[in-house]
Design an enzyme around this catalytic site. Structure first.
Site, PDB file in Angstrom:
ATOM      1  N   SER A  36       0.817  -1.218   0.000  1.00 59.12           N
ATOM      2  CA  SER A  36       0.000   0.000   0.000  1.00 59.12           C
ATOM      3  C   SER A  36       0.851   1.269   0.000  1.00 59.12           C
ATOM      4  CB  SER A  36      -0.972  -0.004   1.188  1.00 59.12           C
ATOM      5  OG  SER A  36      -0.291  -0.263   2.393  1.00 59.12           O
TER       6      SER A  36
HETATM    7  C1  LIG Z   1       3.845   4.363  -4.926  1.00 65.98           C
HETATM    8  S1  LIG Z   1       3.588   5.213  -3.429  1.00 65.98           S
HETATM    9  C2  LIG Z   1       4.328   6.803  -3.712  1.00 65.98           C
HETATM   10  C3  LIG Z   1       5.804   6.821  -3.969  1.00 65.98           C
HETATM   11  C4  LIG Z   1       6.423   8.152  -3.614  1.00 65.98           C
HETATM   12  N1  LIG Z   1       6.107   9.212  -4.568  1.00 65.98           N
HETATM   13  C5  LIG Z   1       7.923   8.063  -3.377  1.00 65.98           C
HETATM   14  O1  LIG Z   1       8.703   8.816  -3.985  1.00 65.98           O
HETATM   15  O2  LIG Z   1       8.310   7.255  -2.540  1.00 65.98           O
HETATM   16  C6  LIG Z   1       1.841   5.663  -3.524  1.00 65.98           C
HETATM   17  C7  LIG Z   1       1.393   6.474  -2.335  1.00 65.98           C
HETATM   18  O3  LIG Z   1       0.117   7.040  -2.638  1.00 65.98           O
HETATM   19  C8  LIG Z   1      -0.573   7.168  -1.398  1.00 65.98           C
HETATM   20  N2  LIG Z   1      -2.001   7.413  -1.644  1.00 65.98           N
HETATM   21  C9  LIG Z   1      -2.993   6.530  -1.955  1.00 65.98           C
HETATM   22  N3  LIG Z   1      -4.178   7.160  -2.064  1.00 65.98           N
HETATM   23  C10 LIG Z   1      -3.940   8.466  -1.811  1.00 65.98           C
HETATM   24  C11 LIG Z   1      -4.764   9.622  -1.746  1.00 65.98           C
HETATM   25  N4  LIG Z   1      -6.090   9.570  -1.978  1.00 65.98           N
HETATM   26  N5  LIG Z   1      -4.187  10.812  -1.458  1.00 65.98           N
HETATM   27  C12 LIG Z   1      -2.857  10.917  -1.227  1.00 65.98           C
HETATM   28  N6  LIG Z   1      -2.020   9.836  -1.247  1.00 65.98           N
HETATM   29  C13 LIG Z   1      -2.557   8.634  -1.532  1.00 65.98           C
HETATM   30  C14 LIG Z   1      -0.271   5.853  -0.710  1.00 65.98           C
HETATM   31  O4  LIG Z   1      -0.545   5.921   0.675  1.00 65.98           O
HETATM   32  C15 LIG Z   1       1.211   5.672  -1.055  1.00 65.98           C
HETATM   33  O5  LIG Z   1       2.035   6.173  -0.047  1.00 65.98           O
END
Ligand SMILES: C[S@@+](CC[C@H](N)C(=O)[O-])C[C@H]1O[C@@H](n2cnc3c(N)ncnc32)[C@H](O)[C@@H]1O
Length: 329
Positions: A36
Site C-alpha cells: 500500500s
Molecule cells: C507508490 S507510493 C508513492 C511513492 C512516492 N512518490 C515516493 O517517492 O516514494 C503511492 C502512495 O500514494 C498514497 N495514496 C494513496 N491514495 C492516496 C490519496 N487519496 N491521497 C494521497 N495519497 C494517496 C499511498 O498511501 C502511497 O504512499
C-alpha cells in the site's frame, strides 16, 4: 535498521521497494499481503519526471508522498517553496517528513485525500500522481494553470495501466499515454470486486449458463495492453483465473452488478475453448468483440491511445481525440 548495507543496495537498484503493506495493518511477512506504499522503481520515477518536464520557477503538486523520495527530487530541483506533496496515510507522511528533513529539505507536506489536490497552493504548473487512478479527479485539472501538465498513472477496472500526460486548457485536459505502468491505486478508487460466490449463488456450474465455444484463446486476452483495451470497452467488468495445476485454467469474467458471469476454459495447444455465459451481459462475447476491435486496428500499444478529461467526463481515444474508443455491450 537491521541491515543498512542491504537497504543501501536496495535503494540503488532499479526495483520498487514496498514500504507498507495492507494500509499499515500488516508488517509484510510474505503471502497474502497487498503493498500500500512504496518507493517507486527509479526507472519509472525518472521517466515520469521526464514526462512532467519541469522548468525553474514551476510550482508542482505531487499526490502520494510515500517515502518522500520523488518530493525530495522535485524540491531539490525547484526549491522547496515550489513543491506541495499530499499523502493520505498519516504514518507514511510522518516518515516522509523525517526522510526529507534528513536530506535537509522541508517542502509543504499535506496529510489528506489527494483527490482534492491542495487549493491553497494553486495554481500549479505541474501535477504528478504517484498512485494510479481510474478517473482523473477534477480538482487536479482545476488547480493547474492553462498550458500546465498533469502526469498520472491511469488504468481500467479490468486491468492494464499506463502513464498519461495531459495538457490543461481551462477546464479541459487532454494528451497521450506515454508508457506502461503498474502503480498502487489511489485508495478511494480501489476496485470493488464482489466474491465468486456472489455470482453462482450456491448453484452448481454451469447453472443457467449458455454453452458455446470460441477460437479466441483465453490466454490471448491476458496481456497488459490487451487488458487495458478490453477494460476501456467493457465498463464494470473484471476477471479472475482458477488454475487446476496441470496447465489448464478457467478465466472467469464478472460484472460488478453481480448479474452476469462467463467462464472460458483454457487448455494448452487447443484450437477451440469451451465458454459458458450467464446473465444480461454476454461477458465473453464482449471480451472477444473488444479484443477483435483492437486486433482490427493493428494491435496498437499504449502510446497510440490518449485521454481527454472535460467537465468531469473522460474519453479515451485512439490516435486522435476524434476517434474515441467505443464501448461494447
Ligand atoms: C507508490 S507510493 C508513492 C511513492 C512516492 N512518490 C515516493 O517517492 O516514494 C503511492 C502512495 O500514494 C498514497 N495514496 C494513496 N491514495 C492516496 C490519496 N487519496 N491521497 C494521497 N495519497 C494517496 C499511498 O498511501 C502511497 O504512499
Amino acid at each position: 535498521m537491521k541491515d543498512p548495507e542491504g537497504w543501501f543496495r536496495a535503494v540503488y537498484s532499479d526495483i520498487p521497494l514496498t514500504t507498507q503493506w495492507d494500509d499499515g495493518s500488516h508488517t509484510g511477512d510474505g503471502l497474502g499481503n497487498t503493498p500500500s506504499s512504496s518507493s517507486s522503481q527509479p526507472h519509472m520515477v525518472f521517466s515520469m519526471l521526464k514526462d512532467l518536464d519541469v522548468r525553474g520557477g514551476h510550482r508542482v503538486l505531487e499526490i502520494g508522498t510515500g517515502t518522500g523520495w520523488n518530493a525530495g527530487l522535485l524540491a531539490h530541483r525547484l526549491g522547496e517553496e515550489n513543491l506541495v506533496s499530499v499523502e493520505f496515510d498519516p504514518v507514511v507522511a510522518e516518515g516522509a517528513a523525517e526522510n526529507l528533513r534528513h536530506a535537509g529539505l522541508s517542502p509543504r507536506l499535506v496529510v489528506g485525500d489527494g483527490r482534492k489536490g491542495h487549493p491553497e497552493g494553486a495554481p500549479y504548473d505541474r501535477v504528478i500522481a504517484t498512485c494510479s487512478v481510474r478517473e482523473v479527479p477534477g480538482a487536479w485539472v482545476e488547480q493547474t494553470s492553462t498550458g500546465g501538465v498533469v502526469v498520472a498513472p491511469w488504468g481500467t477496472l479490468y486491468g492494464g495501466e499506463a502513464i498519461v500526460r495531459l495538457t490543461v486548457q481551462g477546464r479541459t485536459a487532454s494528451g497521450r499515454f506515454t508508457r506502461s505502468s503498474a502503480f498502487m491505486r489511489l485508495r478511494q478508487q480501489r476496485a470493488d470486486r464482489p466474491p465468486h460466490g456472489a455470482y453462482l449463488k450456491g448453484r452448481k456450474w454451469p447453472a443457467d449458463g449458455a454453452r458455446s465455444t470460441t477460437a479466441l484463446s483465453p490466454a490471448d486476452v491476458g496481456g497488459w495492453v490487451e487488458q487495458f483495451v478490453i477494460g476501456l470497452q467493457m465498463a464494470g467488468a473484471f476477471w479472475t483465473v482458477e488454475r487446476y495445476g496441470d496447465g489448464t485454467y478457467t478465466l472467469w469474467t464478472y460484472s460488478t452488478d453481480t448479474l452476469s458471469w462467463a467462464s472460458a476454459d483454457y487448455e494448452p495447444g487447443a484450437a477451440s475453448f469451451d465458454v459458458v455465459q450467464s446473465g444480461p451481459r454476454r461477458l465473453w462475447d464482449e471480451t472477444e468483440a473488444a479484443y477483435r476491435w483492437w486486433e482490427g486496428r493493428g494491435r496498437p500499444g499504449f502510446d497510440r491511445f490518449g485521454l481527454t478529461v472535460a467537465d468531469g467526463r473522460e474519453q479515451v481515444w485512439l490516435d486522435s481525440p476524434d476517434h474515441p474508443v467505443p464501448a461494447v455491450g
